[in-house]
Scaffold this active site. Structure first.
Site, PDB file in Angstrom:
ATOM      1  N   CYS A 119       0.834  -1.201   0.000  1.00  0.00           N
ATOM      2  CA  CYS A 119       0.000   0.000   0.000  1.00  0.00           C
ATOM      3  C   CYS A 119       0.872   1.256   0.000  1.00  0.00           C
ATOM      4  CB  CYS A 119      -0.921  -0.018   1.218  1.00  0.00           C
ATOM      5  SG  CYS A 119      -2.125   1.337   1.234  1.00  0.00           S
ATOM      6  N   CYS A 120       1.910   1.263   0.825  1.00  0.00           N
ATOM      7  CA  CYS A 120       2.822   2.410   0.868  1.00  0.00           C
ATOM      8  C   CYS A 120       3.536   2.591  -0.469  1.00  0.00           C
ATOM      9  CB  CYS A 120       3.852   2.232   1.983  1.00  0.00           C
ATOM     10  SG  CYS A 120       3.204   2.462   3.657  1.00  0.00           S
ATOM     11  N   CYS A 205      -3.555   3.761   9.258  1.00  0.00           N
ATOM     12  CA  CYS A 205      -2.339   3.190   9.845  1.00  0.00           C
ATOM     13  C   CYS A 205      -1.722   4.071  10.931  1.00  0.00           C
ATOM     14  CB  CYS A 205      -1.311   2.921   8.748  1.00  0.00           C
ATOM     15  SG  CYS A 205      -1.879   1.761   7.475  1.00  0.00           S
ATOM     16  N   CYS A 228       7.590   4.241   6.051  1.00  0.00           N
ATOM     17  CA  CYS A 228       6.557   4.076   5.033  1.00  0.00           C
ATOM     18  C   CYS A 228       7.117   3.517   3.741  1.00  0.00           C
ATOM     19  CB  CYS A 228       5.865   5.411   4.756  1.00  0.00           C
ATOM     20  SG  CYS A 228       6.940   6.660   4.007  1.00  0.00           S
TER      21      CYS A 228
END
Length: 244
Positions: A119-120, A205, A228
């Site tokens: 996702c990051c 998050c 991240c």
């Protein structure tokens, strides 16, 4: 540019500005031909206003890159708009993930539940790398005290695999230095700080931090993850700085 030349440039920059203050490092980096064309990358998070203010009083036309992951707190987006106007940031570039890639891999915005690294990479790392195309380096707000992986951070370091330089003007600052600078310059704090968020990322998050906890413990809580990914290359933490 050959890697040896890049190392030599970074070594020379660290030697030249070894004993300079944070704002002096920033000011010289923006003008030093060895540093090249730079952009400031800012999350507009809990401590971002310090470096944004330094840029505004040093060289307000410096490109400022803000990555809107489309999963940020509403408070962050409002804060970003207010700071950009207050500090008269003349070249703010708001970067978002690729729409087609989002639709293909995370249309329901659930990827963070299954794979936070992916996702990051989708929402931060790849958009940033695209935004930095054409720049010789970028300015970050990282500091030695934030995590163990940053304990030996230098003012200038190499981003391995890209041929770019990273500039960390606040590398040697302590948390009290941040607070003092904000107070002396009457800078507005991110609204979530007073609600227990000393480190602020994407909404799914990021959680509040309890008294006595590490300030970054609210990021990816209960996961073996502290970064991240924008300071990673090919999935690996970059530790290629040349000692000052």
């Amino acid at each position: 540019m050959p890697q040896s030349d890049l190392y030599a440039r970074v070594r020379a920059l660290n030697d030249r500005y070894r004993h300079h203050s944070a704002i002096s490092v920033l000011e010289h980096a923006l003008r030093d031909p060895q540093a090249g064309k730079l952009a400031l990358v800012s999350s507009f998070g809990a401590e971002s206003v310090v470096l944004l203010h330094m840029v505004s009083v040093t060289q307000a036309a410096t490109p400022v890159i803000f990555i809107d992951t489309e999963m940020l707190f509403a408070e962050t987006l409002v804060y970003q708009q207010e700071l950009a106007e207050r500090l008269n940031l003349r070249d703010l570039r708001i970067i978002r993930p690729d729409a087609q890639e989002l639709a293909r891999t995370d249309a329901k915005q659930t990827l963070h539940r299954r794979d936070t690294d992916a996702c990051c990479a989708l929402r931060k790392t790849r958009p940033l790398q695209r935004a930095l195309s054409g720049f010789d380096g970028w300015i970050t707000g990282r500091k030695r005290y934030q995590t163990g992986t940053r304990a030996t951070l230098d003012f200038f370091e190499i981003e391995d695999g890209t041929g770019r330089i990273k500039v960390n003007p606040l590398a040697h600052w302590a948390r009290d230095d941040i607070r003092t600078y904000m107070e002396e310059n009457r800078l507005p704090r991110h609204p979530l700080v007073s609600r227990g968020y000393p480190s602020i990322g994407c909404m799914p998050c990021t959680t509040p931090v309890k008294p006595g906890e590490d300030p970054r413990s609210g990021r990816w809580r209960d996961q073996d993850k502290t970064e991240c990914g924008i300071h990673f290359v090919n999935g690996k933490l970059v530790r290629k700085g040349v000692s000052a």
